[in-house]
Write a protein that holds these residues in place. Structure first.
Motif, PDB file in Angstrom:
ATOM      1  N   ALA A 146       0.833  -1.208   0.000  1.00  0.00           N
ATOM      2  CA  ALA A 146       0.000   0.000   0.000  1.00  0.00           C
ATOM      3  C   ALA A 146       0.864   1.253   0.000  1.00  0.00           C
ATOM      4  O   ALA A 146       0.573   2.233  -0.709  1.00  0.00           O
ATOM      5  N   LYS A 147       1.931   1.246   0.778  1.00  0.00           N
ATOM      6  CA  LYS A 147       2.836   2.399   0.846  1.00  0.00           C
ATOM      7  C   LYS A 147       3.506   2.638  -0.507  1.00  0.00           C
ATOM      8  O   LYS A 147       3.609   3.778  -0.973  1.00  0.00           O
ATOM      9  N   GLU A 149       2.383   1.784  -3.411  1.00  0.00           N
ATOM     10  CA  GLU A 149       1.390   2.264  -4.376  1.00  0.00           C
ATOM     11  C   GLU A 149       1.188   3.764  -4.207  1.00  0.00           C
ATOM     12  O   GLU A 149       1.124   4.514  -5.195  1.00  0.00           O
ATOM     13  N   THR A 150       1.099   4.208  -2.980  1.00  0.00           N
ATOM     14  CA  THR A 150       0.924   5.638  -2.704  1.00  0.00           C
ATOM     15  C   THR A 150       2.097   6.450  -3.232  1.00  0.00           C
ATOM     16  O   THR A 150       1.926   7.573  -3.734  1.00  0.00           O
ATOM     17  N   GLU A 151       3.289   5.873  -3.141  1.00  0.00           N
ATOM     18  CA  GLU A 151       4.506   6.565  -3.580  1.00  0.00           C
ATOM     19  C   GLU A 151       4.825   6.345  -5.052  1.00  0.00           C
ATOM     20  O   GLU A 151       5.865   6.790  -5.543  1.00  0.00           O
TER      21      GLU A 151
END
Length: 259
Positions: A146-147, A149-151
């Motif tokens: 998830a991290k 993907e956000t970045e």
């Protein structure tokens, strides 16, 4: 052997990356002087020692890279306490052949019955067999995906988790997935499908995975890929942690206080 010759031999050994022999050349020569082996036997002994040293170094590095949370081996596992486990299958899995075939292993059972111990033990056996291994909890895995993907680095992170020949995902199902997290997990499973082995420990039967992933269709797609080429282990029995508490009398003391 002259000092100059010995220094030259050490230099050659280092250039050939025979570091163990370079470090213990003096000891090897002293031992040879006492036992007087033939030239061939002496060479055989040296090569065996160097090979064993390289193997130890490779295993130590592989274990470090795998990030196992604790030191556990299959020899430490109490199969008598958890008699429900197919010990013959566990020993077969420990050969690592399932990894070479890009097959999966799913270990089912309630908390505390030794699923993580088995996973780590099989992972260490895989490292010893020459396979690359990575251990992660399900929550840590989803958090990392998830991290990334956000970045904007999801592709790189998926590649990272796809590289090990064996990926161990521990404690799947203890917390339900959000819908986006479930999709991220599916992407990883799809990418590893028939390319690498995946070992999963879970406290949820496959019939409950729709609830875990919050989507029956997505859960079915994940299971379809995981179960296609797979082995399953069912662990039933008492929790190790509860047994230790009973031995220590903690459960009895608690019950008396509550009463």
């Amino acid at each position: 052997m002259s000092v100059v010759t010995q220094a030259r031999v050490v230099e050659h050994l280092q250039r050939l990356r025979l570091g163990y022999l370079a470090e213990r050349l003096d000891a090897a020569l002293a031992e040879a002087a006492r036992s007087e082996p033939t030239y061939l036997d002496f060479l055989d002994q040296l090569l065996q020692q160097e090979t064993a040293a390289k193997q130890r170094k490779r295993i130590a590095m592989g274990i470090q890279i795998a990030h196992f949370p604790t030191v556990k081996t299959l020899d430490d596992f109490d199969f008598k306490f958890q008699a429900s486990i197919d010990q013959r299958l566990v020993r077969e899995l420990a050969t690592g052949r399932f990894i070479s075939q890009a097959e999966n292993v799913l270990i089912f059972g309630p908390p505390g019955v030794g699923k993580t111990h088995l996973a780590i033990g099989l992972g260490r056996a895989a490292v010893e067999s020459g396979h690359s291994v990575l251990f992660t909890s399900a929550t840590a895995l989803i958090g990392a995906l998830a991290k990334s993907e956000t970045e904007g680095q999801l592709a790189e992170r998926l590649t990272f988790y796809s590289k090990p020949k064996l990926l161990i995902i521990d404690e799947l199902g203890y917390l339900p997935f959000e819908r986006r997290s479930a999709h991220l997990f599916f992407q990883l499973v799809a990418r590893r499908y028939e390319r690498g082995g995946t070992l999963i420990t879970t406290n949820q039967l496959v019939t409950q995975w729709g609830t875990v992933f919050g989507d029956e269709v997505l859960a079915a797609a994940i299971l379809d890929r995981l179960l296609h080429h797979s082995y399953t282990l069912m662990v039933q029995g008492e929790s190790y942690r509860l047994r230790q508490k009973k031995k220590a009398g903690l459960l009895g003391q608690s019950s008396r206080r509550e009463a």
